[in-house]
Write a protein that holds these residues in place. Sequence first.
Motif, PDB file in Angstrom:
ATOM      1  N   THR A   2      27.535 -35.492 -12.248  1.00  0.00           N
ATOM      2  CA  THR A   2      27.070 -35.684 -13.620  1.00  0.00           C
ATOM      3  C   THR A   2      26.368 -34.449 -14.170  1.00  0.00           C
ATOM      4  O   THR A   2      26.456 -34.166 -15.365  1.00  0.00           O
ATOM      5  CB  THR A   2      26.133 -36.897 -13.704  1.00  0.00           C
ATOM      6  OG1 THR A   2      25.019 -36.697 -12.821  1.00  0.00           O
ATOM      7  CG2 THR A   2      26.861 -38.172 -13.330  1.00  0.00           C
ATOM      8  N   ALA A   3      25.664 -33.701 -13.339  1.00  0.00           N
ATOM      9  CA  ALA A   3      24.944 -32.526 -13.821  1.00  0.00           C
ATOM     10  C   ALA A   3      25.912 -31.487 -14.381  1.00  0.00           C
ATOM     11  O   ALA A   3      25.634 -30.842 -15.403  1.00  0.00           O
ATOM     12  CB  ALA A   3      24.105 -31.921 -12.697  1.00  0.00           C
ATOM     13  N   ILE A  19      36.587 -37.029 -17.909  1.00  0.00           N
ATOM     14  CA  ILE A  19      36.367 -38.434 -17.521  1.00  0.00           C
ATOM     15  C   ILE A  19      37.679 -39.203 -17.548  1.00  0.00           C
ATOM     16  O   ILE A  19      37.997 -39.953 -16.622  1.00  0.00           O
ATOM     17  CB  ILE A  19      35.330 -39.082 -18.463  1.00  0.00           C
ATOM     18  CG1 ILE A  19      33.941 -38.497 -18.223  1.00  0.00           C
ATOM     19  CG2 ILE A  19      35.296 -40.604 -18.260  1.00  0.00           C
ATOM     20  CD1 ILE A  19      32.919 -38.900 -19.273  1.00  0.00           C
ATOM     21  N   ARG A  20      38.444 -39.019 -18.612  1.00  0.00           N
ATOM     22  CA  ARG A  20      39.721 -39.730 -18.731  1.00  0.00           C
ATOM     23  C   ARG A  20      40.646 -39.387 -17.564  1.00  0.00           C
ATOM     24  O   ARG A  20      41.241 -40.291 -16.944  1.00  0.00           O
ATOM     25  CB  ARG A  20      40.406 -39.380 -20.055  1.00  0.00           C
ATOM     26  CG  ARG A  20      41.765 -40.046 -20.258  1.00  0.00           C
ATOM     27  CD  ARG A  20      42.366 -39.672 -21.607  1.00  0.00           C
ATOM     28  NE  ARG A  20      43.638 -40.357 -21.804  1.00  0.00           N
ATOM     29  CZ  ARG A  20      44.808 -39.875 -21.396  1.00  0.00           C
ATOM     30  NH1 ARG A  20      44.858 -38.693 -20.783  1.00  0.00           N
ATOM     31  NH2 ARG A  20      45.915 -40.553 -21.603  1.00  0.00           N
ATOM     32  N   THR A  74      25.391 -39.028 -20.660  1.00  0.00           N
ATOM     33  CA  THR A  74      24.591 -38.512 -21.773  1.00  0.00           C
ATOM     34  C   THR A  74      23.365 -39.355 -22.102  1.00  0.00           C
ATOM     35  O   THR A  74      22.424 -38.859 -22.737  1.00  0.00           O
ATOM     36  CB  THR A  74      25.461 -38.416 -23.038  1.00  0.00           C
ATOM     37  OG1 THR A  74      25.947 -39.720 -23.379  1.00  0.00           O
ATOM     38  CG2 THR A  74      26.654 -37.482 -22.802  1.00  0.00           C
ATOM     39  N   ASP A  75      23.346 -40.613 -21.703  1.00  0.00           N
ATOM     40  CA  ASP A  75      22.214 -41.496 -22.021  1.00  0.00           C
ATOM     41  C   ASP A  75      21.930 -42.401 -20.831  1.00  0.00           C
ATOM     42  O   ASP A  75      21.921 -43.626 -20.929  1.00  0.00           O
ATOM     43  CB  ASP A  75      22.534 -42.323 -23.282  1.00  0.00           C
ATOM     44  CG  ASP A  75      21.310 -43.076 -23.806  1.00  0.00           C
ATOM     45  OD1 ASP A  75      20.181 -42.662 -23.476  1.00  0.00           O
ATOM     46  OD2 ASP A  75      21.481 -44.068 -24.534  1.00  0.00           O
ATOM     47  N   TRP A  76      21.687 -41.768 -19.687  1.00  0.00           N
ATOM     48  CA  TRP A  76      21.472 -42.514 -18.444  1.00  0.00           C
ATOM     49  C   TRP A  76      20.079 -43.135 -18.417  1.00  0.00           C
ATOM     50  O   TRP A  76      19.060 -42.450 -18.531  1.00  0.00           O
ATOM     51  CB  TRP A  76      21.654 -41.578 -17.248  1.00  0.00           C
ATOM     52  CG  TRP A  76      21.276 -42.173 -15.924  1.00  0.00           C
ATOM     53  CD1 TRP A  76      20.289 -41.759 -15.087  1.00  0.00           C
ATOM     54  CD2 TRP A  76      21.883 -43.296 -15.287  1.00  0.00           C
ATOM     55  NE1 TRP A  76      20.233 -42.546 -13.971  1.00  0.00           N
ATOM     56  CE2 TRP A  76      21.198 -43.507 -14.062  1.00  0.00           C
ATOM     57  CE3 TRP A  76      22.927 -44.153 -15.633  1.00  0.00           C
ATOM     58  CZ2 TRP A  76      21.546 -44.527 -13.187  1.00  0.00           C
ATOM     59  CZ3 TRP A  76      23.256 -45.172 -14.755  1.00  0.00           C
ATOM     60  CH2 TRP A  76      22.586 -45.345 -13.547  1.00  0.00           C
ATOM     61  N   GLY A 131      23.351 -39.295  -8.999  1.00  0.00           N
ATOM     62  CA  GLY A 131      23.825 -38.129  -9.731  1.00  0.00           C
ATOM     63  C   GLY A 131      25.324 -37.937  -9.724  1.00  0.00           C
ATOM     64  O   GLY A 131      25.809 -36.862 -10.104  1.00  0.00           O
ATOM     65  N   GLU A 132      26.074 -38.946  -9.327  1.00  0.00           N
ATOM     66  CA  GLU A 132      27.532 -38.848  -9.319  1.00  0.00           C
ATOM     67  C   GLU A 132      28.145 -40.092  -9.972  1.00  0.00           C
ATOM     68  O   GLU A 132      27.543 -41.187  -9.921  1.00  0.00           O
ATOM     69  CB  GLU A 132      28.069 -38.731  -7.884  1.00  0.00           C
ATOM     70  CG  GLU A 132      27.665 -37.446  -7.198  1.00  0.00           C
ATOM     71  CD  GLU A 132      28.254 -37.381  -5.785  1.00  0.00           C
ATOM     72  OE1 GLU A 132      28.502 -36.256  -5.316  1.00  0.00           O
ATOM     73  OE2 GLU A 132      28.437 -38.444  -5.177  1.00  0.00           O
ATOM     74  N   LEU A 133      29.303 -39.905 -10.565  1.00  0.00           N
ATOM     75  CA  LEU A 133      30.072 -41.040 -11.049  1.00  0.00           C
ATOM     76  C   LEU A 133      31.064 -41.454  -9.972  1.00  0.00           C
ATOM     77  O   LEU A 133      31.774 -40.605  -9.406  1.00  0.00           O
ATOM     78  CB  LEU A 133      30.855 -40.681 -12.327  1.00  0.00           C
ATOM     79  CG  LEU A 133      30.035 -40.432 -13.598  1.00  0.00           C
ATOM     80  CD1 LEU A 133      30.974 -40.193 -14.776  1.00  0.00           C
ATOM     81  CD2 LEU A 133      29.100 -41.580 -13.898  1.00  0.00           C
TER      82      LEU A 133
END
Length: 320
Positions: free
Chosen positions: A245-246, A260-261, A285-287, A311-313
């Motif tokens: 995410t960073a 992301i897609r 962006t709005d975690w 910190g990861e998706l």
Amino acid sequence: MDRQGSLTALRRAVLEFERAHDVGPDSWCVALSGGADSLALTAVAAALRPTTALIVDHRLQPGSAEVAAEARERALGFGCVDARVVEVTVGTAGGPEAAARTARYAALDDARRGAVVLLAHTLDDQAETVLLGLGRGSGPRSLAGMRAYDAPWGRPLLGIRREATHAACAELGVAPWQDPHNADPRYTRARLRAEVLPLLEEVLGGGVAAALARTAAALREDTDTLDDQAGHLRADIVEDGTLETARLAGLPASIRRRVIRGWLLDGGATGLTDKHIRGVDVLITDWRGQGGVAVSSPLRGQRMFAERRDGELVLRREPV
């Protein structure tokens, strides 16, 4: 365009498509409904290379088998090397138009036997597609419309107006089938065709369909460039199926959402919408410690979620 020039114009369009795209050296297929667009395309395609007509019988209207059989006979009369009728069962997911389209494409894919399938979408169809995407707010990818070639699907008539295919059928001496669904106001595309586009043409002084098609082409060029950039970045950011995410947070929004897609598609997601992608984007962006975002999964009985962990998706599946 005068009637005598219509077949010539269609033939030129198919030849230009053939030169521009790698569709293989041998035969191809044509999706034939019996309507004017697909009849004209079938006649032209069969004169250029060995052509198999694929006629999908959706079985949604009385007499559909007879319509399919007549289309098959016409295809053979045009010189097709083969013509096959494929019956399908249309489901309900996404509404009647979407369900019929899903069943049709699946049937064509099964029946094509490795060959490219030519589809008879015209410039008018492209304009309607852009309007649908605009009305649904589904983002630039939808507004970019249909591609001329998206293997195995080829659309050589995207620069041809619908009136030219009707004129070509008159030149051929055939009367196309008139699909009653095309005039049924219960269907969104039918109302766009019969009501919205004619009104826009009147209000804006003509040329609307062509302008919408040009808009789609311009957006498609931009989208392709951004997709290419995002693809290179995704290769660096994805590690063991997760996204950092960073590293994503600092990317421009248009690139980040494409990363992301691509990551979701690589993970097996299907039927992605702009809403899905923006929902996952919020995890970056709005975690605020929120839960995962549901995305579509191709596996029956399972749901797929994109979640943020340490910190990861990551992607998670669970039974319905």
